[in-house]
Design a protein around this motif. Structure first.
Motif, short mmCIF file in Angstrom:
data_model
loop_
_atom_site.label_atom_id
_atom_site.label_comp_id
_atom_site.label_asym_id
_atom_site.label_seq_id
_atom_site.Cartn_x
_atom_site.Cartn_y
_atom_site.Cartn_z
N SER A 1 0.85 -1.20 0.00
CA SER A 1 0.00 0.00 0.00
C SER A 1 0.88 1.24 0.00
O SER A 1 2.12 1.14 0.04
N GLU A 2 0.25 2.39 0.00
CA GLU A 2 0.97 3.66 0.08
C GLU A 2 1.26 4.08 1.51
O GLU A 2 1.83 5.15 1.74
N GLN B 1 5.66 1.35 2.83
CA GLN B 1 6.70 1.95 2.00
C GLN B 1 8.09 1.78 2.62
O GLN B 1 9.07 1.53 1.93
#
Length: 463
Positions: free
Chosen positions: A232-233, A238
């Motif tokens: 995911s972001e 990240q």
């Protein structure tokens, strides 16, 4: 027609330990020995003793490769075959004769030989005596072996690679227990990664000291690059992807191309008290001996998410304390092998190398799909109708072509593998080749994909 660059390498890759068989070898490599002591660890208890019989049938095998349209083939010279006395680095005359014949046969058939020096075939004696790649002495013995190969065959072999997938040695032998000695030791894994990088740089230095680069010769490395995609972001996902990229890819890419390790990675390893031991002269060795070209092995993407446990948990150090594998819902799979199919990744790799790694000349040195029980797909004539492999190659070539159109300095594509070969503990469970091999009779037959590839190589492009 999607045309590829002039003189594009259309080929395939194999290795000595996976194709030759153990015939006339003085030394056992790591897998030879593992099969001796634990044959049940190998699928159907099939080991490397015969493999694809290339030692005895290389002339007929190379003729088949020519029929498939290959203009280049990568294989390896086995350290455990070429060298007679491992400490003195003297050569075995029968091995020299064999490899001379193989190289000459490739050239006679219009096939460019690309030779790898280390394809998971460390002589097991050097592991039992010194700890293998844990030892700087073994690094120097490897350079001695490399020098012998350069002197013997460098007049005809113009493209060399030091290691094939050195990260797999780290993962398989020292972290995840899929290569002998099946250890789980993060600190040793870190040192082995360093020493493998050092061995590559020192072998490159030796190659250039012999002046072989002045006669059109090049030397590179083959890395299995698995682009890292975060789940995911989110900041946590990240960050997991950032470390996974440092560990899985940049730990070998940065020294090979930029001549140094990623500072971020060194900071983490130092903080976690697992940093590698170095020598004062090493920095200069890395700086001066970067690669001329890069081979990229790509099979599947690497998807990760934030780890379920905190990275500063108490316990043995493993890189996976910083990331967990992520299985993307709805992913497309090669179910036989258990790998995700994601052809766009070859484009992502090409652009990353273009933008962050000097757009160094490179090629896809391995790509392919392993499928079991391919006899399911035999037609009335006895040919395997492997349309799934044709589709797989097409999709990857289309994305590779897009990368080239956008400025990637890519000069070739090699399938794994020309002829179905022995594949470590997997033995012959999954088949990868353009050419099938009945391991009971050693009868070899071109598959539909091999016929199709001949058309691609003839027209230097995709319809």
């Amino acid at each position: 027609m999607k045309k590829f660059p002039t003189n594009f390498w259309w080929g395939a890759a194999t290795s000595g330990p996976q194709s030759e068989g153990r015939f006339a070898k003085k030394h056992a490599n790591m897998f030879d020995y593992w099969y001796e002591i634990e044959p049940e660890a190998f699928y159907n208890q099939v080991g490397p003793d015969t493999a694809s019989n290339f030692y005895n049938s290389f002339r007929e095998d190379i003729a088949l490769m020519k029929k498939v349209g290959l203009n280049s083939v990568r294989t390896s010279i086995q350290w455990s075959r070429l060298i007679d006395d491992l400490e003195a680095n003297t050569v075995n005359p029968a091995a020299v004769d064999f490899y001379n014949q193989v190289i000459d046969c490739f050239i006679e058939n219009g096939i460019r030989p690309i030779i790898t020096l280390h394809h998971f075939d460390l002589p097991v004696e050097l592991y039992h005596k010194y700890g293998g790649w844990e030892s700087r002495h073994v690094v120097d013995l490897f350079v001695g072996f490399a020098e012998q190969a350069f002197r013997l065959f460098g007049d005809r072999v113009k493209d060399w690679t030091t290691h094939n997938e050195p990260m797999v040695v780290v993962d398989g032998e020292y972290l995840y227990q899929f290569h002998y000695p099946n250890l789980v030791d993060g600190k040793k894994a870190v040192q082995v990664a360093y020493n493998l990088n050092l061995a590559s740089a020192k072998a490159i230095a030796k190659y250039r000291a012999l002046g072989l680069d002045k006669d059109g010769g090049r030397i590179g490395i083959v890395l299995n690059l698995t682009p890292t995609y975060a789940a995911s972001e989110s900041a946590a996902d990240q960050e997991a992807a950032r470390f996974a990229e440092l560990w899985n890819n940049k730990m070998f890419l940065e020294p090979a191309i930029h001549g140094h390790f990623p500072a971020e990675l060194e900071d983490v390893l130092r903080r976690d008290n697992v940093i590698w031991q170095t020598a004062e002269e090493d920095k200069e060795i890395f700086k001066r001996n970067t690669v001329d070209f890069l081979g990229v092995n790509f099979y599947h993407p690497n998807r990760v998410k934030a780890p379920d446990i905190a990275p500063n948990s108490v316990g043995d150090w493993l890189p996976t304390r910083y990331f967990d594998d992520y299985q993307m819902p709805g992913r497309r799979m090669n179910i036989d092998k258990g790998w995700e199919i994601y052809p766009k990744a070859v484009y992502d790799i090409a652009i990353n190398i273009r933008d962050n790694y000097k757009n160094i000349p490179g090629y896809i040195s391995e790509n392919g799909m392993g499928v079991s029980r391919e006899e399911r797909f035999l037609d009335e004539s006895g040919q395997i109708q492997d349309d799934y492999r044709i589709d797989f190659i097409k999709e990857h070539l289309e994305w590779l072509h897009k990368g080239i159109e956008e400025g990637s300095n890519c000069f070739g594509y090699h399938l794994w593998t020309p002829i179905d070969c022995w594949s470590w503990t997997n033995a012959y469970r999954n088949r990868y080749g353009f050419i099938s091999n009945d391991i009971h009779t050693q009868i070899k037959t071109i598959k539909k994909s091999g016929q199709w590839f001949k058309t691609v190589t003839t027209q230097n492009g995709l319809s």
